[in-house]
Design an enzyme around this catalytic site. Structure first.
Site, PDB file in Angstrom:
ATOM      1  N   ASN A  79      26.325  50.358  53.844  1.00 23.53           N
ATOM      2  CA  ASN A  79      26.285  50.328  55.301  1.00 23.53           C
ATOM      3  C   ASN A  79      27.545  49.640  55.838  1.00 23.53           C
ATOM      4  OD1 ASN A  79      25.302  50.465  57.969  1.00 23.53           O
ATOM      5  ND2 ASN A  79      23.209  50.201  57.243  1.00 23.53           N
ATOM      6  N   HIS A 109      36.809  31.135  42.731  1.00 25.38           N
ATOM      7  CA  HIS A 109      38.041  30.364  42.546  1.00 25.38           C
ATOM      8  C   HIS A 109      37.754  29.203  41.600  1.00 25.38           C
ATOM      9  CE1 HIS A 109      40.638  32.221  45.563  1.00 25.38           C
ATOM     10  NE2 HIS A 109      39.551  32.366  46.288  1.00 25.38           N
TER      11      HIS A 109
END
Length: 176
Positions: A79, A109
């Site tokens: 969507n 990270h």
């Protein structure tokens, strides 16, 4: 119907151009349907495989970075505003439906390395979503997550871990 008439040829042309630059790294079927403003980017040595009839609404971003492996099964629908960023390995089964603004990341990270986030070092973990699952709007799926077949994920969930087949995953919230 107008959207299909415009988006279908545009998608085919866009994917043929991508295929020219990633001859061995990009596999798709001719019946894909991506909105004009959706993005597909593939890094060096990445492998992206799209099943039959993958559909993407507006502003969907699918990114396979260097050396990544991304597989999306048949009849999968994204969507508006969904983002899939793959640096390692993401597998999405057939018949999966994503609500608006779903985010999928197979990396984090590694802020503990020397130089912190600026060093651009990452921790990786495969993301796997089973066939016929429904992922509610504004869900974030993090590295190392496995969602079984036929699962339903409630809107606004943040997922990390393993969820068995036929699960309904809802995260409780409190207002204090």
């Amino acid at each position: 119907y107008i959207r299909y008439i415009v988006c279908f040829p545009f998608t085919l042309i866009k994917f043929c151009c991508i295929k020219i630059f990633h001859i061995n790294g990009f596999m798709f079927y001719p019946l894909e349907l991506f909105a004009i403003n959706s993005e597909m980017s593939i890094g060096k040595h990445a492998k992206v495989t799209l099943g039959k009839c993958v559909r993407c609404q507006s502003n969907v971003r699918i990114r396979a970075r260097k050396n990544a492996i991304l597989r999306i099964g048949d009849n999968t629908a994204f969507n508006n505003g969904c983002i899939v960023t793959c640096r390692y390995n993401v597998e999405i089964g057939s018949g999966v439906v994503f609500g608006q603004n779903v985010l999928i990341y197979d990396h984090d990270h590694d802020f503990r390395t020397e130089g912190g986030i600026k060093a651009k070092k990452y921790k990786y973990g495969q993301v796997k979503i089973g066939d016929n699952s429904w992922i509610g709007a504004n869900t974030v799926i993090l590295r190392g997550t496995t969602i079984g077949k036929n699962c339903v994920v409630g809107a606004g969930s943040v997922l990390n871990g393993n969820y068995p087949d036929n699960s309904v995953i809802v995260q409780k919230r409190e207002t204090v």
